[in-house]
Design a protein around this motif. Structure first.
Motif, short mmCIF file in Angstrom:
data_model
loop_
_atom_site.label_atom_id
_atom_site.label_comp_id
_atom_site.label_asym_id
_atom_site.label_seq_id
_atom_site.Cartn_x
_atom_site.Cartn_y
_atom_site.Cartn_z
N PHE B 106 -29.16 49.52 118.70
CA PHE B 106 -28.42 50.76 118.40
C PHE B 106 -27.49 50.62 117.18
CE2 PHE B 106 -24.70 53.53 118.97
CZ PHE B 106 -25.33 54.75 118.88
N GLY B 107 -26.60 49.62 117.22
CA GLY B 107 -25.67 49.44 116.10
C GLY B 107 -26.39 49.04 114.82
N CYS B 109 -29.42 49.82 113.93
CA CYS B 109 -30.11 50.99 113.35
C CYS B 109 -29.14 51.84 112.54
CB CYS B 109 -30.73 51.84 114.44
SG CYS B 109 -32.20 51.14 115.13
N ASN B 110 -27.88 51.85 112.98
CA ASN B 110 -26.88 52.62 112.24
C ASN B 110 -26.46 51.89 110.95
OD1 ASN B 110 -26.80 54.64 114.15
ND2 ASN B 110 -25.27 53.57 115.37
N TYR B 112 -28.65 49.41 109.22
CA TYR B 112 -29.76 49.16 108.29
C TYR B 112 -30.88 50.18 108.47
CZ TYR B 112 -27.55 44.54 108.49
OH TYR B 112 -26.65 43.52 108.47
N ASP B 113 -31.60 50.45 107.37
CA ASP B 113 -32.74 51.35 107.45
C ASP B 113 -34.06 50.58 107.60
OD1 ASP B 113 -31.31 53.72 107.33
OD2 ASP B 113 -31.15 53.60 105.14
#
Lengths: 255, 281
Positions: B106-107, B109-110, B112-113
């Motif tokens: 979750f973190g 993904c926020n 890195y793309d």
């Protein structure tokens, strides 16, 4: 009974990509929406109930318990369509009121019932074989607005918090002799108020926790990379073909 | 590894209800150290932790991260929260995803793309925290200890420089508390700064390099564990008991110097033997 209570992550389709799992549900979903045959709807209901049990390992009793809530609303809705007041041929009369079946609406009600049950059966299969984040990803893929996806995930979490709070508070109340005699209603009103307050507080805590992990306006999760074999497509395709064949037979031969 | 990672200058925080949570706090958190924040309930520990992560903004005063003032614009907050990881007291408040794997992602993904990068970091984290067996499980079906480990893994995966933990051993049994602190020690060994808030004075005494004592939104004292815990009157003022080893040492040897306090039971036994032998001779 809630889906999250019986959800098993290690079901038989868990290692398949979402698109393969979608083949199990989507084509048939469209068929159910398009057809008018009660028999086909009944067949779909049974097939997807059986599939849910086989794929997820949930017992029949648990599945039937899961159907209670939608069944209540569907039956109420269908009765509303089918029943008529002051019918010339009533089956029940009480103090001048007569109840009868609305002849024209009866078939509509039966059709609505069978279709709703088929759809519920399929939706349950979908929910028991997909995680919330996978559903959110699918919603994102079909370009549902971000705010709705965020609401969807938070609502899911809110319900979970709500149920957990309700269970704990109900037990705590019972330990202190609540729900006895005339205190029943008062205990219930206190419980409802406390549950809502608590669940809202917990959900705001969750929001804070997500913000601390850099929550932007996107709800992204990453799934492990699925390894699958082309043969994995055979089963869902076969089920779709069988149901499509049944649909054609019922439609053109009137079974 | 010298210097302070975070500085608070005259920080005051008042809740919208009017309750004063922090009142003119001046605090320096040294980099690379294990810091324990102690105080009775309502002392303002949790509020302070939320301020460090930028979740709350001080009503008055300044916070500095490595000498630069905190800025509360979206981009600056993102940068800050990447560097300051926050572990919540109640794991259920933190767990959002339907599986452990996704929770850890979750973190990231926020942050890195690049999905491949996120996947590799999640795998690394799962391996580091021995979560292989439960990677596909729902976090809500886990035990309290496992939940705490998942929460820690999801924050550590983001590689923060400062890890802030709100009562990391709450709801945990002895075994899982040990596991959690082993992880924290390992992280500190890698150069991270660890700040925990706790009510466990014995743990804080044995574990911390620096202890911060709070009362009613104010800092009473900051210093080495021996220095803080030897001050009985200040401890009483804060509504906290002294660690058992300090209390026993002071009771047995009233003139003992604070630098001689035993850190663990073995050191205490050794000291007891030494004093007994000296008395006999």
């Amino acid at each position: 009974m809630l889906i999250s209570q019986i959800y098993r992550h290690q079901h038989k389709l868990s290692q398949l990509p979402i698109w393969i799992r979608a083949i199990y549900v989507l084509p048939c979903f469209v068929l159910v929406l398009c057809n008018k045959s009660e028999l086909f709807n009944a067949l779909v209901s049974v097939v997807y109930l059986a599939l849910s049990i086989v794929v997820t390992g949930v017992s029949l009793r648990q599945m039937l318990l899961l159907f209670r809530a939608p069944l209540f609303f569907i039956v109420t809705g269908c009765l509303t369509i089918a029943l008529t007041f002051n019918d010339p041929h009533p089956f029940f009369t009480y103090k001048g009121f007569s109840f009868g079946w609305a002849q024209g609406n009866l078939s509509v009600a039966v059709q609505a019932f069978s279709r709703s049950m088929a759809l519920v059966s399929m939706v349950y299969f979908g929910l028991l074989t997909h995680t919330i984040s996978e559903i959110a990803e699918a919603l994102k893929y079909i370009r549902v607005p971000k705010i709705l996806i965020e609401l969807f995930i938070l609502t899911f979490k809110f319900i979970e918090n709500l149920m957990r709070s309700a269970q704990q508070m109900y037990t705590a109340q019972k330990c202190r002799l609540a729900y006895n005699g005339r205190k029943r209603l008062k205990s219930l009103s206190i419980l409802v108020f406390a549950i809502l307050r608590n669940a809202i507080a917990q959900t705001s805590q969750l929001q804070v926790a997500m913000e601390s992990r850099l929550l932007d306006d996107k709800f992204d999760f990453i799934h492990p990379k699925y390894k699958y074999h082309p043969f994995d497509v055979i089963w869902p395709t076969m089920i779709t073909y069988i149901l499509f064949g049944s649909f054609l037979i019922i439609r053109y031969y009137g079974w | 590894m010298d210097g302070n990672i975070i500085e608070l200058n005259n920080v005051t925080y008042q809740y919208p209800s009017g309750a004063m949570a922090l009142n003119g706090v001046d605090l320096k958190l040294p980099r690379g150290k294990k810091i324990a924040l102690l105080g009775a309930n309502g002392a303002g520990k949790s509020t302070l932790l939320l301020l460090l992560n930028g979740i709350l903004k001080p009503s008055i005063g300044l916070l500095k991260y490595q000498g630069c003032n905190y800025r509360y614009k979206k981009k600056d907050l993102k940068d800050l929260r990447r560097k300051v990881g926050l572990l919540f007291q109640d794991s259920d408040h933190q767990l959002i995803a339907p599986t452990v794997y996704e929770e850890i992602s979750f973190g990231l993904c926020n942050l890195y793309d690049d999905k491949a990068l996120v996947r590799s970091k999640v795998e690394e984290s799962i391996h580091d925290f021995c979560l292989e067996r439960i990677r596909n499980k729902s976090p809500h079906q886990l035990s309290a200890g496992q939940k705490k480990r998942v929460c820690l893994a999801s924050i550590i995966a983001m590689q923060p420089e400062l890890l802030v933990c709100d009562e990391p051993s709450s709801n945990l049994d002895h075994k899982h508390t040990e596991i959690t602190f082993k992880i924290l020690n390992k992280l500190q060994g890698k150069g991270k700064t660890i700040l925990i808030s706790t009510h466990d004075v014995n743990r804080a005494y044995a574990w911390a390099d620096v202890v911060v004592l709070m009362k009613e939104g104010e800092i009473l004292i900051t210093g080495a564990p021996n220095e803080v815990f030897s001050n009985k009157s200040l401890m009483e003022k804060a509504g906290i008991k002294q660690p058992i080893l300090v209390e026993a040492s002071q009771a047995l040897w009233p003139d003992i110097d604070q630098t001689e306090f035993p850190k663990d039971i073995t050191a205490f036994k050794k000291l007891l033997n030494q004093v007994s032998c000296a008395d006999l001779s």
